[in-house]
Design a protein around this motif. Structure first.
Motif, mmCIF file in Angstrom:
data_model
loop_
_atom_site.group_PDB
_atom_site.id
_atom_site.type_symbol
_atom_site.label_atom_id
_atom_site.label_comp_id
_atom_site.label_asym_id
_atom_site.label_seq_id
_atom_site.Cartn_x
_atom_site.Cartn_y
_atom_site.Cartn_z
ATOM 1 N N ALA A 172 0.830 -1.211 0.000
ATOM 2 C CA ALA A 172 0.000 0.000 0.000
ATOM 3 C C ALA A 172 0.861 1.255 0.000
ATOM 4 O O ALA A 172 0.536 2.251 -0.663
ATOM 5 N N SER A 173 1.959 1.224 0.751
ATOM 6 C CA SER A 173 2.836 2.403 0.811
ATOM 7 C C SER A 173 3.449 2.683 -0.557
ATOM 8 O O SER A 173 3.653 3.846 -0.930
ATOM 9 N N LYS A 174 3.727 1.611 -1.324
ATOM 10 C CA LYS A 174 4.285 1.809 -2.668
ATOM 11 C C LYS A 174 3.247 2.416 -3.609
ATOM 12 O O LYS A 174 3.592 3.244 -4.464
ATOM 13 N N ILE A 175 1.994 2.012 -3.457
ATOM 14 C CA ILE A 175 0.935 2.608 -4.281
ATOM 15 C C ILE A 175 0.837 4.101 -3.993
ATOM 16 O O ILE A 175 0.775 4.932 -4.911
ATOM 17 N N LEU A 176 0.823 4.447 -2.718
ATOM 18 C CA LEU A 176 0.729 5.863 -2.337
ATOM 19 C C LEU A 176 1.926 6.648 -2.836
ATOM 20 O O LEU A 176 1.799 7.807 -3.257
ATOM 21 N N LEU A 177 3.092 6.024 -2.790
ATOM 22 C CA LEU A 177 4.296 6.695 -3.287
ATOM 23 C C LEU A 177 4.179 6.952 -4.782
ATOM 24 O O LEU A 177 4.554 8.027 -5.273
ATOM 25 N N SER A 178 3.634 5.979 -5.524
ATOM 26 C CA SER A 178 3.465 6.160 -6.971
ATOM 27 C C SER A 178 2.499 7.299 -7.277
ATOM 28 O O SER A 178 2.575 7.916 -8.340
ATOM 29 N N LEU A 179 1.598 7.586 -6.326
ATOM 30 C CA LEU A 179 0.645 8.685 -6.480
ATOM 31 C C LEU A 179 1.184 9.991 -5.903
ATOM 32 O O LEU A 179 0.482 11.001 -5.885
ATOM 33 N N LYS A 180 2.440 9.928 -5.421
ATOM 34 C CA LYS A 180 3.112 11.081 -4.800
ATOM 35 C C LYS A 180 2.402 11.561 -3.527
ATOM 36 O O LYS A 180 2.455 12.737 -3.177
ATOM 37 N N LYS A 181 1.770 10.635 -2.856
ATOM 38 C CA LYS A 181 1.138 10.938 -1.569
ATOM 39 C C LYS A 181 2.125 10.519 -0.479
ATOM 40 O O LYS A 181 1.972 9.496 0.189
ATOM 41 N N TYR A 182 3.161 11.350 -0.336
ATOM 42 C CA TYR A 182 4.303 10.993 0.506
ATOM 43 C C TYR A 182 3.945 10.902 1.986
ATOM 44 O O TYR A 182 4.437 10.013 2.684
ATOM 45 N N GLU A 183 3.117 11.802 2.460
ATOM 46 C CA GLU A 183 2.768 11.817 3.881
ATOM 47 C C GLU A 183 2.046 10.528 4.275
ATOM 48 O O GLU A 183 2.384 9.887 5.277
ATOM 49 N N GLN A 184 1.064 10.144 3.463
ATOM 50 C CA GLN A 184 0.310 8.924 3.765
ATOM 51 C C GLN A 184 1.191 7.684 3.628
ATOM 52 O O GLN A 184 1.073 6.732 4.416
ATOM 53 N N SER A 185 2.092 7.716 2.649
ATOM 54 C CA SER A 185 3.004 6.598 2.471
ATOM 55 C C SER A 185 3.916 6.448 3.681
ATOM 56 O O SER A 185 4.166 5.335 4.165
ATOM 57 N N LEU A 186 4.395 7.575 4.196
ATOM 58 C CA LEU A 186 5.265 7.553 5.376
ATOM 59 C C LEU A 186 4.537 6.964 6.583
ATOM 60 O O LEU A 186 5.128 6.210 7.366
ATOM 61 N N GLU A 187 3.274 7.296 6.729
ATOM 62 C CA GLU A 187 2.490 6.769 7.860
ATOM 63 C C GLU A 187 2.426 5.246 7.817
ATOM 64 O O GLU A 187 2.556 4.570 8.850
#
Length: 322
Positions: A172-187
């Motif tokens: 899931a964190s990789k999906i968020l990273l691909s969407l440039k949603k860095y804050e959510q990915s970090l969480e």
């Protein structure tokens, strides 16, 4: 499959549906006081198969739901879950993420009720990844997949395979990273770190810690990145030293060293999305200009000549490692 074949299967499906409905009927005169749910479930499931071949998705959904209901009535919740899982897949194919989510949640609950915890999280995991990997997946689809993967983790962390469940968070964190949603990915990366630390999985801490530092620097959260680089000394001293250098170079505006460090083996051979993040990591422009104007010596060069004293930054209290 030609139109004639699909029409034939659709007709067969209708026949099985009619048969299933008759099994649910009761008749005082025929001495049938209760529905025959077992026979009805079997017929509705046969209808489902026919409708799938006929590509009559809406009818297939209705057949699956009726079959699921009948299986519940006969205390066969596992089979009911299987039917509801197919409904979720049908709604995925119809691009109806709302109903897709609704029915996969029902499916997971059914699996949990009958003690199939592994299946309860794997149904989320399997469906989420199929949504994300679709060539036509939009941001809405990918965020739906992230939500499912988070639920998969919540269910799966108490299963027989908690490590596999935690990998749902990593995905899931990789999906968020691909969407440039860095804050959510970090969480999510932080949640993974906490869980791997709890179960003592050093191999995964190595990877997740690296990801945490990269995301923290991308967000400009230098204190968090520094704290993680210090914690990594208990995981791998060599990587901890690299991360410490990376943080020092980043906050100094030393772009050359940042680029050189993130081209190292530990960074290049991590997951693709995070490898790209490292390769594209940029220091603050004002700091970069200031560093270059001041004639600052790249940290990597200092390491090569033995002048770098960055390892001193790795001296910290035991409380910092908790």
């Amino acid at each position: 499959m030609d139109d004639k074949f699909r029409a034939k299967k659709a007709t067969e499906g209708d026949t099985h549906m009619q048969s299933g409905e008759k099994f649910l009927e009761t008749s005082f005169w025929k001495m049938k006081t209760s529905p025959d749910y077992d026979s009805a479930a079997a017929d509705f499931e046969k209808a489902l198969t026919c409708y799938k071949l006929a590509k009559e998705i809406d009818k297939a959904i209705q057949a699956a739901l009726k079959s699921a209901h009948c299986y519940l009535k006969t205390s066969q919740e596992f089979h009911s879950a299987k039917m509801v899982e197919q409904v979720a897949v049908f709604y995925r194919d119809k691009n109806d993420m709302k109903n897709c989510t609704k029915y996969i949640e029902q499916c997971s609950n059914h699996y949990r009720n009958c003690g199939e915890i592994d299946s309860a999280y794997q149904c989320y995991d399997k469906l989420a990844k199929s949504i994300d990997q679709s060539p036509t997946a939009t941001e809405l689809h990918k965020l739906t997949a992230v939500s499912m993967l988070q639920k998969a983790f919540e269910v799966g962390k108490i299963s027989n395979r908690p490590h596999e469940a935690t990998q749902c968070l990593d995905y899931a964190s990789k999906i968020l990273l691909s969407l440039k949603k860095y804050e959510q990915s970090l969480e999510l990366v932080e949640s993974s770190w906490n869980f791997y630390q709890e179960i003592g999985n050093t191999k995964m801490l190595f990877r997740v810690g690296l990801h945490y530092v990269l995301l923290s620097l991308q967000l400009g959260k230098i204190p968090q990145a520094r704290e993680m680089s210090q914690k990594m000394i208990n995981v791998d001293e060599e990587l901890a030293s690299e991360l410490n250098m990376l943080v020092k170079a980043f906050e100094s505006g030393d772009q050359k060293s940042v680029t050189q460090i993130t081209m190292g083996q530990n960074f290049v051979y991590t997951e693709n999305e995070f490898a790209k993040l490292g390769t594209n990591l940029k220091v603050d422009e004002a700091l970069r200009v200031q560093f270059e104007k001041s004639g600052g010596k790249p940290i990597v060069s200092e390491m090569a000549t033995g002048d770098y004293t960055g390892n001193k930054d790795l001296e910290f209290d035991e409380d910092d490692l908790s």
